[in-house]
Design a protein around this motif. Structure first.
Motif, mmCIF file in Angstrom:
data_model
loop_
_atom_site.group_PDB
_atom_site.id
_atom_site.type_symbol
_atom_site.label_atom_id
_atom_site.label_comp_id
_atom_site.label_asym_id
_atom_site.label_seq_id
_atom_site.Cartn_x
_atom_site.Cartn_y
_atom_site.Cartn_z
ATOM 1 N N CYS A 1 83.028 3.827 65.799
ATOM 2 C CA CYS A 1 84.362 3.219 65.776
ATOM 3 C C CYS A 1 85.366 4.269 66.232
ATOM 4 N N PHE B 1 88.804 -8.048 71.358
ATOM 5 C CA PHE B 1 87.382 -7.920 71.054
ATOM 6 C C PHE B 1 86.866 -9.253 70.526
ATOM 7 N N ASP B 2 85.710 -9.688 71.021
ATOM 8 C CA ASP B 2 85.250 -11.040 70.700
ATOM 9 C C ASP B 2 85.049 -11.275 69.210
ATOM 10 N N TRP B 3 84.698 -10.232 68.466
ATOM 11 C CA TRP B 3 84.461 -10.412 67.042
ATOM 12 C C TRP B 3 85.757 -10.540 66.239
ATOM 13 N N ARG C 1 79.943 -1.946 69.141
ATOM 14 C CA ARG C 1 79.003 -3.068 69.020
ATOM 15 C C ARG C 1 77.543 -2.612 69.131
ATOM 16 N N TYR D 1 92.482 -2.751 66.873
ATOM 17 C CA TYR D 1 91.555 -3.636 66.183
ATOM 18 C C TYR D 1 92.284 -4.825 65.555
ATOM 19 N N ALA E 1 84.685 -1.078 72.765
ATOM 20 C CA ALA E 1 83.967 -2.248 72.252
ATOM 21 C C ALA E 1 82.458 -2.042 72.312
ATOM 22 N N GLN E 2 81.968 -1.538 73.447
ATOM 23 C CA GLN E 2 80.524 -1.375 73.605
ATOM 24 C C GLN E 2 79.966 -0.329 72.650
ATOM 25 N N LEU F 1 88.985 0.269 76.807
ATOM 26 C CA LEU F 1 88.694 -0.664 75.721
ATOM 27 C C LEU F 1 87.292 -1.254 75.837
ATOM 28 N N ASP F 2 86.824 -1.451 77.060
ATOM 29 C CA ASP F 2 85.456 -1.939 77.256
ATOM 30 C C ASP F 2 84.454 -0.983 76.611
#
Length: 337
Positions: free
Chosen positions: A273, A331-333, A268, A318, A264-265, A260-261
């Protein structure tokens, strides 16, 4: 400037996917990490390849006749590929899926005109497992074939004859390693066999999620899993026919959090995606790259598979509430649940 390819048959759109240099993973590995963009297939996943080879093989052997039906048990992506291929060739499709797979995959199959049968997830030894259920449906229906993606080696031939030569050509014959996770085993075994035929020194690595048994099998000779994973379509507890004879040189076990890291990276920072299986593959490619660099191959090149689009997991990977319920980082967003 190269002109876009022109095709006279929609099925020719399957394969010949782009290969992209992944900047973040390359920096982390200390060498080049390349991703094969299988989300660019018509069905948005690598499984389109196996679907096409399996259906064409059944036609060539005379098993699949005009007006026939293709039946398959799948986590979703192979079913989507089969539905598209069957539509293009005039066949019907029945797909059996575990009912814990993403809603997006189920909705897509229905939208494509496939008959969808869902069953509770269970162990392979259970006669109600989705694979066994799909076999029975095929046997009980006239003019129907069972695709049998796990043990039908037309699956891995798709990668021996298609994916591996593409990667080799796209990298001008300079490749040091390849890795991906295993669902059926067709991609890893097929690409591995195809690349080894070009250069025996290419290092082929299994990237296994937690909960699967193959990491321990290749490391210690025993089919034994450890932990669990929410990744769909990967993770295997047996040696399938597609996996038999796979030229595995080394193996890595990757957690969902690490996968997942990278999901996300890559979204971002590089605008990709992807699904969790792709994130796990990228983590494995970074591990393989670091291993090759440590062995003195400073200019190493590693390729992996970007399996499918993240748009297939909007209700899961997501979705902040879903991630939190699985005790996975949000995910921070997306904000908190």
């Amino acid at each position: 400037m190269t002109s876009p390819a022109v095709h006279s048959d929609t099925l020719d759109l399957i394969g010949n996917t782009p290969l992209v240099l992944l900047k973040g993973p390359s920096e982390a590995a200390g060498c080049e990490i390349w991703g094969k963009c299988e989300f660019a297939n018509p069905g948005a996943s690598v499984k389109d390849r196996a679907a096409l080879w399996i259906v064409r093989d059944a036609m060539a052997r005379g098993e699949l006749k005009t007006g026939g039906t293709v039946v398959e048990g799948t986590a979703g992506n192979t079913g989507i590929g089969i539905a598209l291929v069957a539509n293009a060739l005039g066949f019907k499709t029945v797909i059996v899926m575990p009912d814990n797979q993403s809603k997006e995959k189920m909705d897509t199959l229905r939208a494509l005109g496939a008959e969808l049968v869902t069953v509770p997830p269970t162990k392979f030894a259970d006669p109600n497992h989705f694979v066994h259920t799909s076999r029975r449906i095929a046997e009980e229906n006239e003019n129907a074939i069972w695709a049998n993606q796990f043990d039908n080696v037309a699956n891995r031939r798709a990668h021996i004859e298609g994916t591996a030569p593409e990667i080799w050509s796209q990298l001008d014959g300079r490749l040091d390693g390849f890795t991906c996770a295993v669902g059926t085993g067709g991609t890893l075994a097929g690409v591995g066999m195809g690349l080894k035929a070009q250069d025996e020194k290419i290092r082929i690595a299994l990237t296994d999620p937690h909960g699967a048994a193959l990491y321990n099998y290749y490391a210690n000779g025993e089919l034994e899993g450890e932990g669990s994973s929410v990744a769909e379509g990967i993770g295997q507890g047996r040696i399938t026919a597609n996996l038999e004879g796979a030229p595995i040189d080394t193996q890595f076990r990757i957690s969902d959090v690490e996968g997942l890291d990278w999901v996300a990276q890559l979204l971002r920072e590089e605008g990709l995606c992807l699904g969790l299986s792709s994130g796990i593959n990228v983590a494995g490619a970074v591990a393989l790259g670091r291993q090759l660099v440590a062995d003195g191959r400073k200019d190493a090149r590693v390729a992996t598979i970007l399996c499918d689009t993240g748009f297939r997991y909007l209700s899961t990977l997501y979705n902040a509430e879903w991630l939190a319920a699985k005790d996975l980082p949000v995910f921070d967003w997306l904000g908190s649940s």
